[in-house]
Design a protein around this motif. Structure first.
Motif, PDB file in Angstrom:
ATOM      1  N   TYR A   1      43.161  24.483  -3.902  1.00  0.00           N
ATOM      2  CA  TYR A   1      43.829  24.222  -5.162  1.00  0.00           C
ATOM      3  C   TYR A   1      43.265  22.265  -5.411  1.00  0.00           C
ATOM      4  CZ  TYR A   1      45.920  28.653  -4.817  1.00  0.00           C
ATOM      5  OH  TYR A   1      46.072  30.024  -4.768  1.00  0.00           O
ATOM      6  N   GLY A   2      43.409  21.655  -4.385  1.00  0.00           N
ATOM      7  CA  GLY A   2      43.322  20.342  -4.376  1.00  0.00           C
ATOM      8  C   GLY A   2      41.704  19.842  -5.143  1.00  0.00           C
TER       9      GLY A   2
ATOM     10  N   LEU B   1      45.858  14.779  -4.484  1.00  0.00           N
ATOM     11  CA  LEU B   1      44.989  16.059  -4.292  1.00  0.00           C
ATOM     12  C   LEU B   1      45.764  17.073  -3.184  1.00  0.00           C
ATOM     13  CD1 LEU B   1      41.402  15.152  -4.768  1.00  0.00           C
ATOM     14  CD2 LEU B   1      42.983  16.007  -6.461  1.00  0.00           C
ATOM     15  N   ASN B   2      46.095  16.477  -2.042  1.00  0.00           N
ATOM     16  CA  ASN B   2      46.721  17.165  -0.796  1.00  0.00           C
ATOM     17  C   ASN B   2      48.228  17.657  -1.278  1.00  0.00           C
ATOM     18  OD1 ASN B   2      44.968  17.359   1.190  1.00  0.00           O
ATOM     19  ND2 ASN B   2      45.150  15.291   1.487  1.00  0.00           N
TER      20      ASN B   2
ATOM     21  N   GLU C   1      51.593  22.388  -2.835  1.00  0.00           N
ATOM     22  CA  GLU C   1      52.680  22.604  -3.465  1.00  0.00           C
ATOM     23  C   GLU C   1      52.250  23.992  -4.298  1.00  0.00           C
ATOM     24  OE1 GLU C   1      53.583  19.480  -6.365  1.00  0.00           O
ATOM     25  OE2 GLU C   1      54.599  18.274  -4.917  1.00  0.00           O
ATOM     26  N   ALA C   2      50.753  24.171  -4.782  1.00  0.00           N
ATOM     27  CA  ALA C   2      50.343  25.430  -5.356  1.00  0.00           C
ATOM     28  C   ALA C   2      50.454  26.476  -4.240  1.00  0.00           C
ATOM     29  CB  ALA C   2      48.866  24.926  -5.754  1.00  0.00           C
ATOM     30  N   ARG C   3      49.932  26.202  -2.922  1.00  0.00           N
ATOM     31  CA  ARG C   3      49.878  27.175  -2.062  1.00  0.00           C
ATOM     32  C   ARG C   3      51.251  27.645  -1.703  1.00  0.00           C
ATOM     33  NH1 ARG C   3      48.131  25.292   2.727  1.00  0.00           N
ATOM     34  NH2 ARG C   3      47.971  23.164   2.174  1.00  0.00           N
TER      35      ARG C   3
ATOM     36  N   VAL D   1      50.135  29.636 -11.328  1.00  0.00           N
ATOM     37  CA  VAL D   1      50.086  28.494 -10.872  1.00  0.00           C
ATOM     38  C   VAL D   1      49.029  27.411 -11.077  1.00  0.00           C
ATOM     39  CG1 VAL D   1      50.049  27.356  -8.472  1.00  0.00           C
ATOM     40  CG2 VAL D   1      51.559  29.262  -8.681  1.00  0.00           C
ATOM     41  N   LEU D   2      47.985  28.018 -11.263  1.00  0.00           N
ATOM     42  CA  LEU D   2      46.888  27.293 -11.901  1.00  0.00           C
ATOM     43  C   LEU D   2      47.065  26.718 -13.073  1.00  0.00           C
ATOM     44  CD1 LEU D   2      43.555  29.315 -10.883  1.00  0.00           C
ATOM     45  CD2 LEU D   2      44.243  27.113  -9.885  1.00  0.00           C
ATOM     46  N   LYS D   3      47.703  27.224 -14.005  1.00  0.00           N
ATOM     47  CA  LYS D   3      48.067  27.127 -15.549  1.00  0.00           C
ATOM     48  C   LYS D   3      49.313  25.986 -15.274  1.00  0.00           C
ATOM     49  CE  LYS D   3      46.763  31.065 -18.290  1.00  0.00           C
ATOM     50  NZ  LYS D   3      47.350  32.328 -18.618  1.00  0.00           N
TER      51      LYS D   3
END
Length: 125
Positions: A38-39, A67-68, A73-75, A118-120
């Motif tokens: 995701y980063g 980025l980290n 957060e995304a994970r 999550v990507l959006k």
């Protein structure tokens, strides 16, 4: 007697004598930033769609931290969403034992759906 260390101005490399041969003094760059999927997606998005933000984060040295954080957060969001959707749709361990292929299909769909959300909402904004 051969010198232990030499410097080649034509290529900018230093060499050290090992036996009868000069070998280049090369080191692995430990400072190379690492972040997850995701980063990396966030970095690509910033470069393409938010170049000013990308440049600011890069120039201030905050890019890797950003980025980290986005990656972490995304994970966590994907994991949470997957659990919530599993519960809502009744995807249980019992179903896994009864019909593994159905369970795998449902889980894959749930993960893809959660990741899309999550990507959006987190990565591509």
């Amino acid at each position: 007697m051969m010198k232990k260390h030499i410097y080649d101005e034509s290529n900018g490399l230093s060499y050290t004598l090992h036996g009868d041969y000069y070998l280049p003094d090369l080191a692995v760059n430990e400072g190379e930033p690492t972040y997850g999927k995701y980063g990396m997606l966030r970095k690509q998005f910033l470069k393409e769609h938010r170049p000013a933000r990308y440049q600011y984060l890069f120039m201030t040295g905050e890019l890797t931290v950003h980025l980290n954080r986005v990656d972490q957060e995304a994970r966590e969001q994907v994991e949470t969403l997957v659990k919530q959707i599993e519960e809502k749709q009744g995807v249980t361990e019992q179903l896994k034992m009864q019909d593994l292929m159905k369970w795998v299909g449902l889980i894959n769909n749930i993960k893809a759906y959660a990741e899309e959300i999550v990507l959006k909402e987190s990565v591509y904004m």
